[in-house]
Design a protein around this motif. Sequence first.
Motif, PDB file in Angstrom:
ATOM      1  N   ALA A 273       0.825  -1.205   0.000  1.00 11.40           N
ATOM      2  CA  ALA A 273       0.000   0.000   0.000  1.00 11.40           C
ATOM      3  C   ALA A 273       0.864   1.263   0.000  1.00 11.40           C
ATOM      4  O   ALA A 273       0.528   2.268  -0.650  1.00 11.40           O
ATOM      5  N   LEU A 274       1.982   1.222   0.727  1.00 17.62           N
ATOM      6  CA  LEU A 274       2.900   2.365   0.730  1.00 17.62           C
ATOM      7  C   LEU A 274       3.493   2.607  -0.655  1.00 17.62           C
ATOM      8  O   LEU A 274       3.586   3.748  -1.121  1.00 17.62           O
ATOM      9  N   ASN A 275       3.889   1.544  -1.331  1.00 19.32           N
ATOM     10  CA  ASN A 275       4.416   1.694  -2.689  1.00 19.32           C
ATOM     11  C   ASN A 275       3.377   2.277  -3.632  1.00 19.32           C
ATOM     12  O   ASN A 275       3.690   3.119  -4.479  1.00 19.32           O
ATOM     13  N   TYR A 375       9.802   0.679  -1.631  1.00 19.63           N
ATOM     14  CA  TYR A 375      10.095  -0.375  -0.680  1.00 19.63           C
ATOM     15  C   TYR A 375      10.162  -1.728  -1.386  1.00 19.63           C
ATOM     16  O   TYR A 375       9.295  -2.058  -2.208  1.00 19.63           O
ATOM     17  N   ASN A 376      11.189  -2.509  -1.072  1.00 25.02           N
ATOM     18  CA  ASN A 376      11.282  -3.892  -1.527  1.00 25.02           C
ATOM     19  C   ASN A 376      10.541  -4.736  -0.492  1.00 25.02           C
ATOM     20  O   ASN A 376      11.037  -4.937   0.626  1.00 25.02           O
ATOM     21  N   GLU A 406      10.967   6.883   6.552  1.00 27.70           N
ATOM     22  CA  GLU A 406      10.405   8.200   6.258  1.00 27.70           C
ATOM     23  C   GLU A 406      10.094   8.262   4.769  1.00 27.70           C
ATOM     24  O   GLU A 406      10.977   8.045   3.940  1.00 27.70           O
ATOM     25  N   GLY A 407       8.844   8.566   4.445  1.00 28.95           N
ATOM     26  CA  GLY A 407       8.451   8.703   3.046  1.00 28.95           C
ATOM     27  C   GLY A 407       7.842  10.072   2.805  1.00 28.95           C
ATOM     28  O   GLY A 407       6.910  10.476   3.515  1.00 28.95           O
TER      29      GLY A 407
END
Length: 516
Positions: A273-275, A375-376, A406-407
């Motif tokens: 979801a972050l990616n 992120y991997n 941190e994004g």
Amino acid sequence: MVRLLSFTAGCLVLLHALVAGSPLHTELPRYFQANPLTRRNLMVNTVENELGPHLSKGSLIFGSSNAAYANLTSYWITYIQPDFEVIVEVAAESDISKVVRYCSDNSIDFLVRNRGHGITSSLNSFKGLQISMDKLQGLQIDAASQTVLLQGGVYAGPVIADLWDNGWVTSTGAAYCVGLVGLSLGGGHGRLEGLHGLVADGIVHFNLVLANGNEIGVNATSNADLFWALKGAGHNFGVVTSYRAKIYPKSTQTWHYHSYVWTGDKLEAVFEALNDLHTKDNGTTPVLMSFETGIIAIDLSISDTEPVLSWSFAYNGPAADAEALLEPFNAIGAASENVQDVPYPDIALLQGTGEQNGTCSDGPYIHSTDLLIKYNVTAQRQLYNQFVQKITQYPDLKFSARYAHEGYSNKAVQAIPSDSTAYPHRESNIIVYFLAAAAPGSSDQAPAKTWAQEARALWIGNDKPQTYVNYASGNSYESLQSVYGYEPWRLNRLRGLKAKYDPHNRFRYYEPIISN
């Protein structure tokens, strides 16, 4: 031969007259003065007698016997311990050039300290005189030009609050305790970069003191080559006594905050979801989804053997708009959540980066770091499993170890041409780092260092490592290219500017481009 000897003797007589202050000249020009050998042991009384009379009222010169010494020599990571023999706490911006000139003339090594958040081990090689800018807290708003003049000692928290109260915002770092000058010299990530770029991108003018004590202005038309270098590698070139930066009318009264705590079985869903979030707006993060930050660490209220994922999001606008973007995270199913809407100055406290939060507390932290484009997810699972294994093997690290993330929203950062500043990593907007507290000499020190390197290797994978200069550790596995860029022209240009503006390499203690 006789004529040559006579000429030489005449020159010596003339030089002696100059030194003696004869009617021919009352003062030996600085470029004829001999530089004495470096003073191995600085004495406070000597510096006070020689330099003190030339400084502004309120400036202080003292050593380790003064009660203020401990505070002005402490660093966020206690492994960082420069050797400060004498401290000069300047009371006026104009004093800095006098101190630098004095140090230059007497071959005294000097180091400028603002808030003590430098975390690179290269600082440990320093021994000499500290220039403290703690008293330089000036802030002047120019509404007509929509800029603010900030002195060298300011830090994020008070600047954000002051500007907000007057209807403005400016780019700062995410942590409110960190000084703005040092941060900006390394580029400077922060909550407003999706809209306005890095902290350095908003600076339109630097007031700079060079290593010889000369004061110059640096901007797009004056010393433009140095203007380029200061934005990303600036620690190597001079002392920024103040800078002028763009300010922007505040566009909203409240920011939306939403935090989650997820158990480890939700890891893949969270990072996927972050990616997606970071590529949602034509390959970039939505500009108002300013900052997502999270840690993987032990939370005793949930488990004492498996870490949890604690994450928070800051959105520069209404709750409804934020929640539409956060719907994928809402669907994952959290162990706990917290939702609030607060003014911008209060968002840091909620996200754990305020002056009162643990982020701003010092300690014996061992760390490693890398920059990522995304992120991997597979590596994140390996890191999680590594965490479980390590705290089983080294239980004393259980409560201090953490993986931090941190994004940032990145649209405005990537819109600026990569070659327009010395900052080299505009394509990467995610910072990851490992932290663990291990006191020097303790049994935890060696395993913490090993864990730090292993975590970094998992983050990097097969990619070239990228090091955000403001988070650099100074360890041997961080190459200059990882810090200042892999394109050969970048380091070549920086070294050329170093030869031009700091030929004696006085500024060599923070991630130095050239080491002595």
